[in-house]
Structures are given as C-alpha cells and as structure tokens.
Design a protein around this motif. Structure first.
Motif, PDB file in Angstrom:
ATOM      1  N   VAL A 180      72.833  76.601 133.628  1.00 11.88           N
ATOM      2  CA  VAL A 180      72.700  77.988 133.195  1.00 11.88           C
ATOM      3  C   VAL A 180      71.691  78.014 132.049  1.00 11.88           C
ATOM      4  O   VAL A 180      71.856  77.305 131.050  1.00 11.88           O
ATOM      5  N   VAL A 181      70.653  78.795 132.214  1.00 10.19           N
ATOM      6  CA  VAL A 181      69.610  78.929 131.187  1.00 10.19           C
ATOM      7  C   VAL A 181      69.757  80.313 130.573  1.00 10.19           C
ATOM      8  O   VAL A 181      69.748  81.322 131.284  1.00 10.19           O
ATOM      9  N   TYR A 182      69.932  80.372 129.269  1.00  7.36           N
ATOM     10  CA  TYR A 182      70.066  81.678 128.608  1.00  7.36           C
ATOM     11  C   TYR A 182      69.390  81.630 127.242  1.00  7.36           C
ATOM     12  O   TYR A 182      69.182  80.551 126.663  1.00  7.36           O
ATOM     13  N   ALA A 183      69.042  82.802 126.745  1.00 13.16           N
ATOM     14  CA  ALA A 183      68.316  82.897 125.470  1.00 13.16           C
ATOM     15  C   ALA A 183      69.032  83.869 124.556  1.00 13.16           C
ATOM     16  O   ALA A 183      69.634  84.848 125.007  1.00 13.16           O
ATOM     17  N   TYR A 184      68.947  83.589 123.273  1.00 17.48           N
ATOM     18  CA  TYR A 184      69.516  84.487 122.269  1.00 17.48           C
ATOM     19  C   TYR A 184      68.703  84.345 120.988  1.00 17.48           C
ATOM     20  O   TYR A 184      67.883  83.427 120.856  1.00 17.48           O
ATOM     21  N   THR A 185      68.912  85.252 120.067  1.00 21.23           N
ATOM     22  CA  THR A 185      68.176  85.225 118.796  1.00 21.23           C
ATOM     23  C   THR A 185      69.102  84.829 117.658  1.00 21.23           C
ATOM     24  O   THR A 185      70.306  85.054 117.705  1.00 21.23           O
ATOM     25  N   LYS A 186      68.494  84.227 116.643  1.00 23.80           N
ATOM     26  CA  LYS A 186      69.214  83.855 115.422  1.00 23.80           C
ATOM     27  C   LYS A 186      68.634  84.648 114.260  1.00 23.80           C
ATOM     28  O   LYS A 186      67.421  84.875 114.207  1.00 23.80           O
ATOM     29  N   PRO A 187      69.489  85.049 113.300  1.00 23.36           N
ATOM     30  CA  PRO A 187      68.955  85.820 112.163  1.00 23.36           C
ATOM     31  C   PRO A 187      67.930  85.049 111.346  1.00 23.36           C
ATOM     32  O   PRO A 187      67.000  85.629 110.802  1.00 23.36           O
ATOM     33  N   CYS A 204      62.576  76.592 136.424  1.00 22.62           N
ATOM     34  CA  CYS A 204      62.616  77.931 135.833  1.00 22.62           C
ATOM     35  C   CYS A 204      61.264  78.241 135.193  1.00 22.62           C
ATOM     36  O   CYS A 204      60.497  77.334 134.853  1.00 22.62           O
ATOM     37  N   ILE A 205      61.014  79.522 135.057  1.00 21.63           N
ATOM     38  CA  ILE A 205      59.780  80.002 134.431  1.00 21.63           C
ATOM     39  C   ILE A 205      60.152  80.776 133.170  1.00 21.63           C
ATOM     40  O   ILE A 205      60.985  81.688 133.200  1.00 21.63           O
ATOM     41  N   LEU A 206      59.532  80.382 132.060  1.00 29.52           N
ATOM     42  CA  LEU A 206      59.682  81.119 130.805  1.00 29.52           C
ATOM     43  C   LEU A 206      58.392  81.903 130.577  1.00 29.52           C
ATOM     44  O   LEU A 206      57.316  81.308 130.461  1.00 29.52           O
ATOM     45  N   ALA A 207      58.509  83.224 130.557  1.00 28.35           N
ATOM     46  CA  ALA A 207      57.340  84.073 130.312  1.00 28.35           C
ATOM     47  C   ALA A 207      57.375  84.551 128.874  1.00 28.35           C
ATOM     48  O   ALA A 207      58.404  85.029 128.395  1.00 28.35           O
ATOM     49  N   SER A 208      56.260  84.413 128.173  1.00 29.17           N
ATOM     50  CA  SER A 208      56.230  84.795 126.761  1.00 29.17           C
ATOM     51  C   SER A 208      54.813  85.204 126.385  1.00 29.17           C
ATOM     52  O   SER A 208      53.854  84.951 127.111  1.00 29.17           O
ATOM     53  N   LYS A 209      54.711  85.829 125.207  1.00 26.07           N
ATOM     54  CA  LYS A 209      53.398  86.150 124.661  1.00 26.07           C
ATOM     55  C   LYS A 209      52.787  84.889 124.075  1.00 26.07           C
ATOM     56  O   LYS A 209      53.456  84.146 123.370  1.00 26.07           O
ATOM     57  N   ALA A 210      51.513  84.666 124.383  1.00 27.18           N
ATOM     58  CA  ALA A 210      50.866  83.442 123.915  1.00 27.18           C
ATOM     59  C   ALA A 210      50.505  83.529 122.446  1.00 27.18           C
ATOM     60  O   ALA A 210      50.667  82.576 121.692  1.00 27.18           O
ATOM     61  N   ASP A 211      50.008  84.704 122.013  1.00 28.73           N
ATOM     62  CA  ASP A 211      49.535  84.835 120.636  1.00 28.73           C
ATOM     63  C   ASP A 211      49.613  86.303 120.241  1.00 28.73           C
ATOM     64  O   ASP A 211      49.358  87.193 121.051  1.00 28.73           O
ATOM     65  N   ASP A 212      49.993  86.541 118.993  1.00 23.66           N
ATOM     66  CA  ASP A 212      50.084  87.919 118.517  1.00 23.66           C
ATOM     67  C   ASP A 212      48.712  88.565 118.355  1.00 23.66           C
ATOM     68  O   ASP A 212      48.574  89.782 118.452  1.00 23.66           O
ATOM     69  N   THR A 213      47.704  87.746 118.108  1.00 24.09           N
ATOM     70  CA  THR A 213      46.378  88.308 117.822  1.00 24.09           C
ATOM     71  C   THR A 213      45.627  88.689 119.102  1.00 24.09           C
ATOM     72  O   THR A 213      44.761  89.550 119.062  1.00 24.09           O
ATOM     73  N   GLN A 214      45.941  88.038 120.229  1.00 25.80           N
ATOM     74  CA  GLN A 214      45.228  88.308 121.477  1.00 25.80           C
ATOM     75  C   GLN A 214      46.231  88.728 122.554  1.00 25.80           C
ATOM     76  O   GLN A 214      47.328  88.184 122.625  1.00 25.80           O
ATOM     77  N   PRO A 215      45.855  89.660 123.408  1.00 24.49           N
ATOM     78  CA  PRO A 215      46.766  90.107 124.477  1.00 24.49           C
ATOM     79  C   PRO A 215      46.789  89.116 125.631  1.00 24.49           C
ATOM     80  O   PRO A 215      46.322  89.402 126.729  1.00 24.49           O
ATOM     81  N   GLN A 216      47.296  87.933 125.396  1.00 25.62           N
ATOM     82  CA  GLN A 216      47.382  86.912 126.434  1.00 25.62           C
ATOM     83  C   GLN A 216      48.819  86.424 126.541  1.00 25.62           C
ATOM     84  O   GLN A 216      49.556  86.403 125.550  1.00 25.62           O
ATOM     85  N   ASP A 239      61.848  83.208 116.530  1.00 25.05           N
ATOM     86  CA  ASP A 239      61.686  82.934 117.950  1.00 25.05           C
ATOM     87  C   ASP A 239      63.046  82.888 118.647  1.00 25.05           C
ATOM     88  O   ASP A 239      64.090  82.839 118.021  1.00 25.05           O
ATOM     89  N   TYR A 240      62.977  82.899 119.968  1.00 23.54           N
ATOM     90  CA  TYR A 240      64.195  82.852 120.782  1.00 23.54           C
ATOM     91  C   TYR A 240      64.685  81.413 120.906  1.00 23.54           C
ATOM     92  O   TYR A 240      63.894  80.471 121.026  1.00 23.54           O
ATOM     93  N   CYS A 241      65.993  81.254 120.892  1.00 25.15           N
ATOM     94  CA  CYS A 241      66.621  79.965 121.174  1.00 25.15           C
ATOM     95  C   CYS A 241      67.010  79.961 122.653  1.00 25.15           C
ATOM     96  O   CYS A 241      67.859  80.742 123.072  1.00 25.15           O
ATOM     97  N   VAL A 266      68.217  72.408 124.018  1.00 29.78           N
ATOM     98  CA  VAL A 266      67.756  73.622 123.333  1.00 29.78           C
ATOM     99  C   VAL A 266      66.262  73.518 123.088  1.00 29.78           C
ATOM    100  O   VAL A 266      65.739  72.457 122.724  1.00 29.78           O
ATOM    101  N   LYS A 267      65.556  74.620 123.323  1.00 31.86           N
ATOM    102  CA  LYS A 267      64.161  74.712 122.908  1.00 31.86           C
ATOM    103  C   LYS A 267      63.918  76.123 122.376  1.00 31.86           C
ATOM    104  O   LYS A 267      64.648  77.059 122.717  1.00 31.86           O
ATOM    105  N   TYR A 268      62.909  76.242 121.524  1.00 33.47           N
ATOM    106  CA  TYR A 268      62.617  77.524 120.890  1.00 33.47           C
ATOM    107  C   TYR A 268      61.298  78.061 121.433  1.00 33.47           C
ATOM    108  O   TYR A 268      60.307  77.329 121.544  1.00 33.47           O
ATOM    109  N   VAL A 269      61.325  79.348 121.806  1.00 30.78           N
ATOM    110  CA  VAL A 269      60.155  79.997 122.405  1.00 30.78           C
ATOM    111  C   VAL A 269      59.879  81.281 121.632  1.00 30.78           C
ATOM    112  O   VAL A 269      60.784  82.105 121.435  1.00 30.78           O
TER     113      VAL A 269
END
Length: 1166
Positions: free
Chosen positions: A338-345, A380-392, A349-351, A364-367
């Motif tokens: 089971v692969v799941y993600a959650y946030t920590k205060p 599994c595929i983890l989709a995420s934003k590559a960089d805040d400065t560029q829309p990639q 990034d997501y855990c 555990v890995k952080y994305v």
C-alpha cells in the motif's frame, strides 16, 4: 472527494439553530439557537466487529447535554480544544465560558457588558488568548490586553499568529491590526471587482497550519462575502489571492482539519426555479471546485468540520445534518504494497510510505509538491512538480519499496495519470502524453543505456484532445501543440493494455487503441464523468459521474447465449444499470463480469449485474482477484500514518467462495463439485482440490487441479498416488497444507526420521534439523551435520551475531565463513591460528592476508601471502604499510626487481610535498643508504647556506656521513654473502670497493663523507678553545680550517683566524688573514673597506709579526699528512693514538680518555 448525507439529529421543540461548532480534538459538537438553546452532543462509534471501523461503524450519541444559562438566542459558539473549554455568547451580549468536569459541562465564568452584542469570538492556536468583537466596535483580547477602538460595527475576527488581528467591517472592508490595537493597513479585496449592491462579510477563517500544508506556500486565509465572492490568500498582504465566485448566498465558511478543503455553506437559486435550496460547495485552496452537497431544509445557518475531516456538521432549521466525506487520498496498491502520502507540519514536502503488507515493513521517501500516486502491477508512478520556478513536471517510476527506476520530465500538467503494464499516460486539460516505460530485469547498466539510446524514438508521444491521431503520424513528442486551448477539457482517463479511454467535461468519452494510438470511437453521456475504469478484457467501461452515479458502457458487442429453450439469455442490460452514491469501484482482474463498488458505507459485489448482499465497510478497494477483495481502511491509517497496522487491511470473500466452502464443509465434495461446475472459477476449483486432498480423494483432486491449471498440484497428486502407505499420504498432505508440526510427527511415528529431516531442510529450520540429527537413534550423517552447523552459522551471521556464528562454523569446519567472523569480531589471534591450520596454497589465505593488511598487521599478512605463494602481494602489503625494510628483504629473497621503482615513486611523492626528512627515513628503512645520504647532504648544505646554528649543521653532516658508512657496510656484507667463503676476506672487501665505484655516481659523497662534519667540528672547536682561553690551540685549529673553504664560507674561516691570531699576539698570521679577507671576491667594496680600516687600526699599533714562530708545516710527516686530533685540533705526531671505529678519526690517547663518546660522530668510546 465524495460527500453524502449520513445522519440527521432533530432539536426538540423545533427550535431553530443559529450556529454549530465541532471540537476537533475531543469530538464534542456545540449548537446554539433561539430561546437560549445551547446543547453539547458527542457521536461515538460502538461496534464489536474489528472489520467495521471508521464511518462504517454505527454511531450513537454518547452525550446530549443541554446547557442552561442563556436567555437570548445563542449566536456565537467557539471551542478551546487545548484546555477543553467552550465559549458562547447570546443576542444580549452575555458571554459564558463552560468547562468539562466529570463528564458534564458546567459554567466557569460569565461576562456581560450590557452594551452591545458579541459578533464573533476566536481563540488563538495555543488556546492562551481569546479575542471578542462587539457590534458597537469594542474589541477585547483577554489574557493579552484590553483595547477599545471605535471600529465601525466590527463583524468577524480571525487570527493565525499571535501578532495579527483581522477585523471584518459591516461595510465589507477588512482591517489589519497589530496586537497593540493599532491599525496597520486595510486589506485589498480583489474578489469584489465588478460587484454591485450592499455587501457584507459572511465569514473569515485562517487555517493555522497545525497539520501541515498540501503544498509549500499554500493559500490558507479565506475571506468570503454574502454575495458568493471569496478570496483565498497565502498571508494577510497577499497581492495575488485566489478568487472564487461561488454564485450562491453564503452564510458560513470553514477549513477542514488540514487546510486542504474549504467548505462554503449557503443557498443557491436554480436558474429554472424561483425556489432556493441549501448547498455546501467544497473547494481546494487553489480555487478548484471539488463537490456540491445539496441539503434539505429552509435555511442553513452554520457549518463545522470533524477533527479528522471525514464528517461535516450542518445547522439547518431545527436539525443538525451530518455528511460523510470520502477524501481523495494520494494512494495506490501494487505488489502487496500500500503506497500512501501524507503531510507533516514540520516539513514542506510529502511523506510517501511504501507499506509492505506481507512482511509489515515500510519504506519512506519524501517528495516535494506531490500531485498524485498511480499504481499498476509491481510499479507505481509519482507525479510531482519538478521546480517552483519553471512550469515543468516529473513522472517518477518506482518499484514496491520506493526505489526510483526511471523518470520523465514533461511540460504538460499531469492532472490525470493512469498506467498499464507497458505505458504511463498523463493528461492535462488539453492533451495527453504517453510514455512507454521499460523496467530492466536482467540487463546490465550498459545494455539499458544502449536500449534507451537506440529505441528512444516512439517511446514518448503527445496528442491534443481535439486531434484525430492515427498510427501513421506517430513521431517524437511535440509539447508545443499540447498547450492549445480547448472548449471541452479532459476530466478523467483510464487505460488497459489495448485500450485508452479519455473523458471530457461535456460528457463525451474518447476511445483510443494502444499501443498505436488511434481514435476508434466517441461516446456521448448525459453527465460529466469523474472516474473511469475498464474491465480486464476491455469490453466494458464503468463510469462514476460527479454526482456519484455509477453506470456501465459496453464497448464490444457481446454475443448472446442460447439457453436451449429458444430464449436468448443475456447477462443483464448494462445500459439500464445505475447505482447512486458510489465513490469507489474495482473490476476483478480475472473475470470481466465481476466488480466491487463502494456505495456510502456498503460494499457491493456484482456478478453479471446481479448484486450480492452488501458488506459494511468504509475501506478503499485495493485489489479484486481470486474471488477475494482486499480493502484498506485509509481513514484509520491516516490517523497514525507513521505506524500502519495490519488490522486496517481487510480481506472479503465473495458469496460464491463462501458458499462453496460451506458446501464442502457441510454437504460434501460431490455436491460442492456440481456447484463449482455451475459457477466455475480457478479459485473455486483450487478450493475443491484442497478439500479433496484433505480426504485423500485423489481423483477429484486431480480433476480440480487440472481445471485450475495448477501443474504443481497435478504432480503432487501423482506422487501421492505412487505412495502405498496411508499414513505417508496423510503426512505429505499435511506438509502440503503447511501443517509442518503434524507432518513431522507423522514421519517420526512411521520411523522415517530422514523424511522429517528432509522436510525441515526444505523449510530452512536448521535448528530443528540439528535437533533431529542429534536425538535420533543410530549414526547421523556427518555431511548433514556439517550442513546443519553451517546453516545455523549463516543464520547468526546474517543477523550479525558473530560470536554465536563462530561456534557453529567451528563445528561445521567452514573455514571461509570462520575467517569472516573472526575479522568482524576483531579476533586476530583466532585468525592467526586459522592461518597456521590451513594448508599451503589454500584459496582462503589471500583473503586472510587482505584482512590482516586492512588493519595494519603487516607481519601476519606477509605470512599468509607467503604461505599461498604470493610474494608480490606480500611486498605490496609491506609497501602499503610503509614497512620498506621488510619489503626490500622480501623483494631480494624472491628476486623481485620492481621494489626500487616503488621506492623511487614514494620518495618522489614525499619530496614533492617537501617532506625530505620522511624521504630520508624511507630510504634508510629500505636500506637504500646512499640515496638517503644524498638527501641528507642536500639538507645539510641547505641549512648551512641559511646560516643555521653550526651545531645543527654539524649534526646533519654527521647523520649523512653515518648513512654513507652504513652503505659501505652494506656493500661489504653483500660481497661476503656472494663469496660464501670461497674467497678471502681481502678479496671480498676489494670486490665490495669495486662495486661501490661502479654503482656510486658521486665520489664526494662516498669518498669524503665526513668532510662536512669535520669542517663544522673544527669550526666549533676553535671557537670553544678561544672562549676557554686556549689561544694557541684556537689559532692552530683555525689554521686547520683553511682546508674546508669549500664547505664553510672563507670570510667566516679567515675572520675566525684573524681573531684567534690577534688574541694569541701572532699579528703576522693575523695580517695574512686580513690580506686574504681583503682579496675575497665574494665581498663588496664597502665590506672590503671596513676590513681595510680595521687592519689599518690594528697594524698601526702592532707590527705584523708573530711574537713566536708558528710551526705551520709540522702537520706534514715523513710518510705524508699527519692525522689531526679531533679533541684538540692539533696534528698527531705520536705513533700510538686512538681511532674511532665508525668515523675512523683519530685522537691522542691522553685526551680521548676524558670522553665517553667520539667528539665527532658521538659513537660510544670502547
């Protein structure tokens, strides 16, 4: 997310509610209404079934207390979760603070200004301070300060941090104050552009970030107006807020527990009806609309979230409605993980947790900026934003333990992602992207790179949704066309190995073929799809629309079957199939007509559109295979995501499997067999085969194994058929069903200890194998015993229990693993013993030598290498450990030529780092005395040029000369060893001298090694004699120094001679010294003039004649030059004198007896 109404609680006497608030920590619900109504409720689940948890468990009111104290309508209720306090206020301005004591609520404090009505109250996040806002503009901050401001009818207050106060005014403005009551600035309201008419604030809510944020820099301050306009800001001065137009009349807003969903409650007027109806709209922090919930009743007045965000309470008329929420968790299921993600205060990034449910292990890995998790098969595929400065964006392909296998950077926004066994499909609102991924199983890294380079073209493709792709125009991806706007955006996608389905907001669904993307067909639906899913053979599509209605669509025309009576039997009509309030569904992997769906808190299983009886659960469906449904209670896991529990993973058997098991147990195998023939499935045949094996009905078992295509089972049945003994068959069957203790007991009862041992060996239970070998009667097999000892040793070694492992390896004679254990334990004495025991040229000896070398034990390493006939490795070890003398000795013993080159390289390395003395020591240890002497002479010459203290220079020259003497001794010894007694001593000495002449290139170093030491010895001796008052001896010693002008500068020699001669009144000698000084070319004109002036001053007073005759030539004897005494500096004219055994310098017998060591080389005097 999906939301549906689940419960309704009526307030007695039809008293209308004004407000509602849900305590997020303790779960209390406070509601206030007309006539001073104030009630505190608490919903608690009560069930004994461990499978029914969360929302599926029945909930009852564990508390329903009416709090009496208010006389007017209660308008404001707010909780202090940290200190379990409730603060309420009514229309008369009366404020009451309530406290919980022994399970009931009591008044703790009352306050009444009797001047104005309280419009809002808000506690700060730590519960230390409360701000109270009155309608007349008075603001009170309790426990911090009390301030009064003539604020124009302050309406609402909210705070995020302790230094900022926000006040909403009656005219719609929002003012920002500091904690001293000073106005900072008026907030810019961007969402009211082009708005007309009177506007008032409906709600302000600032999420405090206590559960983390869904994204870094996420909007969290929501301000909503009664006309439906809303803006969501990142902070109070955000110049680019998210603006939302809800198109409704808003009465209240509230964030959920983690700031991921904003609930906006109010009423909406339908375009075709004059009547308004109550709705709750749900939005993300970025303004994306999630869901709309219609609520019955006339007027909604309040909204409150539960602490876990799974339920929401709504105050409508004289009722409290409860709605269940099924969040869109970022999760997936692949390969029993089971692969799941959650946030920590504390993290932005997501855990992401990869929970292996078989072994109950998690990785555990952080994305950062995770958007979605998609799973298929083992990956599994983890989709995420590559960089805040560029829309990639980036798609990361991971295995079931989170190891990244591949990744792709794409330019389109992957709002929707699906994957098959070979492809990943990511879609934005305008286009979809295909990536044919590859997973290396048996390829090397080089081969993978070659495959990637040669076959990259065609692996990535991009298509616009409005295009009409065909296999002919496939080419390299062109992301530029993916940004063309479309009037009908994509809203969902799904795919199998041969079909891709894309849903659009208009209700149109596109069907494409895979892997060659060709548009095959378009389907028109009445509603916008939210979720799509294809069955295992891509013949039927399941669609859940945004209202939660599940419908089915046949993609292939199904052939009807004739039932033999002339009537055509069909498996239901999918076009008429419809189920409401559906939020999850999953097709079976092995049956195209079997699927499971979640409807509210019930799970239904459909076979040929015929539902089975529902199962109470609120889990998310992971997998549907072999007539078993695996479900995970993500709601429960997210309560403590760092410690997932196996109790939250539930398996459900469908009815046919349960019925078959019941028939086998109660009726018998024959009737069950007939039932399974009527309802065939491999899992049912396997169940029948196992039951037949239990009863040793081999014929039925074989037929069942054939039906479920279990080749191993067929072979097992054949093997059973060859056995004659009934107990033996029963034992084999017990072992087949993993009842190993029972099988072992049966084998032992049959006196077949060998079979019991073989069984335990297959299981890897070597402790039991050893026990059986020792306890059994008769001789035990030594080979088996050794194997058992070694296996147990491996068990302990794998767990790094080296001491235990050594005991078993010793008994198992496993020398390889024993050496490893000794090394890990740092038991080098044991390793030495093992080296001594091993025979010559044993394959383990080089490894042991390496072990000794790594810890600096040179002697032991050399012994191991020599024992296995590897002298070069021994020499290399000596060189590595700087044991150069040992290395040279070994090199000479084994006739190795490369030691000199190694020595030269290392010495050059030291000299490059200006470590000359270390190089000298290196050469000395390696018995390369001549090379060491050359370096030592170089150091001494450099120190002499610097003008260093003469005593230090003398010591350096002495050391250099001693090294040359060692070289002479070495050459002499080598010649003697070569002669081996065949030649006389004189002949061998002569041969040594001849070899010296042949090998030495610097005659000065070899022939005149002591010359530098002599020069500085007599230089120091002359000065010592001068200061001690022995003027005659000092002058004679200074005269002797004239022979060393090549070592000591002439100016120093003749200056000393002039001083000594003048002190001895030998002005003739002094005059000659001055003449020499004045003629030195090394002095400049100024220095010469100074000497001339000094000579003029001396010799105008004293005649340049010696007071007595100085015997200058007495050092010349009849047989040549006389030796000079190193004690007095005088020529030795006696026939008997003392000679040093090392430096071969002489001294008068009566003088040397005063010394313990040679004055020149400091060798002890014999």
């Amino acid at each position: 997310m999906f939301i549906y109404l689940s419960k309704k609680i009526a307030i007695p006497n039809n008293i209308h509610l004004k407000c509602v608030s849900w305590n997020k920590d303790q779960g209390f619900i406070a509601c206030g209404g007309d006539d001073g109504l104030l009630r505190v409720l608490k919903l608690e689940t009560q069930t004994d079934d461990v499978k029914i948890k969360g929302l599926a468990a029945p909930s009852n009111l564990s508390m329903n207390q009416t709090l009496e104290g208010h006389s007017g309508a209660v308008q404001v209720v707010t909780w202090n979760e940290q200190y379990e306090k409730l603060t309420t206020s009514d229309q008369n301005g009366l404020i009451i603070v309530w406290m919980l004591y022994k399970g009931a609520w009591y008044e703790e404090m009352i306050n009444n200004r009797n001047k104005s009505v309280v419009r809002s109250m808000s506690w700060n996040t730590d519960g230390q301070k409360i701000c109270i806002v009155y309608e007349d503009g008075a603001v009170i901050v309790v426990f911090l300060l009390k301030i009064r401001r003539n604020v124009d009818r302050s309406q609402y207050f909210s705070n995020k941090i302790y230094k900022i106060l926000l006040f909403g005014m009656a005219n719609g403005e929002v003012h920002i104050y500091d904690n001293q009551g000073n106005l900072i600035v008026k907030m810019t309201i961007s969402c009211l552009a082009n708005a007309t008419g009177a506007i008032s604030i409906a709600g302000i809510h600032w999420y405090a970030g206590t559960r983390g944020y869904v994204e870094p820099d996420c909007p969290c301050l929501a301000i909503c107006f009664d006309n439906g306009r809303c803006q969501v800001m990142r902070y109070e001065n955000d110049e680019n807020p998210v603006c939302i137009d809800t198109l409704m009349s808003v009465v209240s807003i509230q964030w959920n527990h983690c700031g991921s969903v904003l609930a906006v409650a109010g009423s909406l007027r339908a375009s075709h009806l004059e009547k308004e109806f109550n709705v709750v709209q749900f939005y993300t922090p970025f303004g994306e609309h999630l869901r709309t919930l219609k609520v019955p009743g006339k007027q909604m007045t309040g909204v409150g979230w539960e602490g876990g965000g799974l339920r929401i309470g709504l105050a409508v008329d004289s009722y409290i409605y409860f709605a269940n929420i099924r969040p869109d968790y970022k999760w997936g299921y692949c390969c029993s993980t089971v692969v799941y993600a959650y946030t920590k205060p504390e993290r932005q990034d997501y855990c992401v947790v990869f929970w292996d449910t078989k072994n109950n292990e998690k990785f555990v890995k952080y994305v950062k900026s995770l958007m979605s998790i998609t799973t298929s098969g083992d990956f599994c595929i983890l989709a995420s934003k590559a960089d805040d400065t560029q829309p990639q964006y980036v798609l990361i392909l991971c295995n079931s333990i989170g190891t990244p296998l591949d990744s792709k950077y794409i330019d389109i926004d992957p709002l929707f992602v699906t994957m098959t066994k070979t492809h990943v499909i990511a879609a934005s609102k305008q286009a979809f992207y295909l990536w044919q991924y590859r997973v290396a199983k048996k390829l090397t890294a080089l081969e993978i790179n070659q495959v990637t380079r040669t076959k990259k073209e065609g692996r990535e493709r991009v298509y616009h949704i409005d295009s009409n792709p065909s296999a002919a125009n496939d080419s390299s991806p062109d992301f530029a066309k993916a940004f063309t706007a479309t009037r009908d955006p994509i809203c969902c996608i799904t795919a199998t190995d041969k079909t891709l389905m894309v849903g659009r907001e208009s209700g149109t669904i596109h069907r494409y073929s895979l892997p060659n993307v060709v548009l095959l067909q378009k389907y028109i639906l009445n509603n916008r799809a939210f979720y799509l899913s294809l069955n295992c053979n891509s013949s039927r599509l399941a669609i859940i629309d945004i209202a939660g209605v599940l419908t089915l669509l046949d993609l292939d025309v199904r052939a009807s079957a004739d039932d033999g009576t002339g009537n055509l039997a069909s498996a239901g009509d999918p076009s008429k199939f419809e189920r409401k309030d559906v939020w999850d569904m999953k097709w079976a992997h092995d049956n195209p007509d079997l699927f499971a769906m979640m409807e509210k808190t019930r799970m239904y299983v459909f076979r040929d559109l015929d539902p089975e009886e529902p199962i109470q659960t609120s889990g998310y469906i992971c997998n549907f295979e072999d007539l078993e449904i695996k479900s995970v209670l993500l709601d429960e896991i997210m309560k403590d995501p760092e410690r997932p529990n196996k109790d939250n993973l539930i398996n459900f058997e469908i009815r046919s499997l349960r019925d078959s098991r019941a028939l086998i147990e109660k009726v018998g195998i024959e009737d069950a067999s007939q039932f399974i023939k009527d309802n065939p499935h491999p899992r049912l045949w396997r169940l029948l085969a196992e039951a037949a094996l239990q009863k040793l009905d081999l014929k039925t078992a074989e037929q069942a194994f054939v039906r479920c295509k279990d080749y191993q089972g067929i072979e097992f049945v054949k093997r059973l058929g060859n056995l004659q003994s009934e107990p033996m068959k029963q034992a084999e069957v017990a072992a087949y069903f993993s009842r190993f203790e029972e099988a072992e007991r049966m084998y032992l009862d049959m006196d077949r200890r060998d079979l019991a041992i073989s069984l335990r060996m297959k299981l890897g239970d070597w402790f039991r194998v050893l026990q059986l070998l020792k306890t059994g009667s008769g001789d035990c097999d030594d080979t088996l015993l050794e194997q058992a000892y070694n296996a147990i040793g491996n068990y302990f070694a794998d767990r790094q229990k080296w001491v235990n492992a050594v005991q078993y390896y010793l008994q198992g004679c496993n020398q390889e693993r024993l050496a490893e254990c000794y090394y890990m334990l740092e038991d080098y004495h044991g390793l030495e013993k093992l080296t001594a025991i091993l025979p010559e040229n044993h394959q383990l000896l080089p490894d042991i030598g390496q072990m000794f070398a790594t810890v600096g034990m040179c002697e032991q390493a050399v012994e191991a290498y020599l024992k296995c006939n590897q002298p070069k490795a021994a020499v290399d070890t000596c060189v590595h450990l700087n044991q150069w003398n040992k290395a040279v000795e070994l090199a000479r013993t084994h006739n190795m030529k490369e030691i000199k080159s190694l020595l030269s390289k290392y010495a050059s390395h030291l000299l490059e780092k200006n470590k000359t003395l270390e190089a000298v020591e290196l050469y000395r240890k390696a018995h390369h005395f001549l090379d060491a002497a050359k370096l030592m002479f170089k150091i001494a010459d450099e120190e002499a040029e610097k003008g260093t203290r003469p005593l230090r220079v003398k010591k350096l020259y002495v050391l250099a000369a001693r090294l040359v003497e060692n070289y002479h001794e070495q050459m002499k010894t080598s010649q003697q060893s070569k002669a081996k007694g065949k030649k006389s001593e004189a002949t061998s000495a002569l041969a040594g001298l001849l070899e010296e002449d042949a090998t030495s290139s610097d005659d000065r170093i070899v022939d005149h090694a002591w010359r530098g030491a002599e020069a500085y010895h007599f230089f120091l001796l002359a000065q010592r004699q001068l200061y001690e008052g022995y003027m005659e001896n000092a002058m004679r010693t200074a005269l002797h120094l004239r022979e060393y002008e090549d070592i000591i500068p002439a100016v120093e020699i003749y200056s000393l001679l002039a001083v000594c001669a003048a002190a001895n009144r030998a002005f003739g000698t002094c005059s000659q010294a001055f003449i020499k000084l004045e003629s030195l070319e090394s002095l400049d004109l100024e220095q010469r003039q100074l000497y001339e002036d000094l000579a003029l001053e001396i010799f105008t007073k004293h005649t340049p004649k010696d007071s007595h005759v100085v015997e200058l030539d007495r050092s010349e004897g009849a047989e040549g030059k006389l030796p000079t005494c190193i004690v007095t500096g005088q020529p030795i004219q006696e026939y008997q004198f003392w000679m040093c055994s090392v430096c071969k310098h002489c001294a008068l017998g009566q003088e040397i007896c005063k010394y313990n060591c040679c004055p020149l080389c400091h060798t002890p005097v014999a």
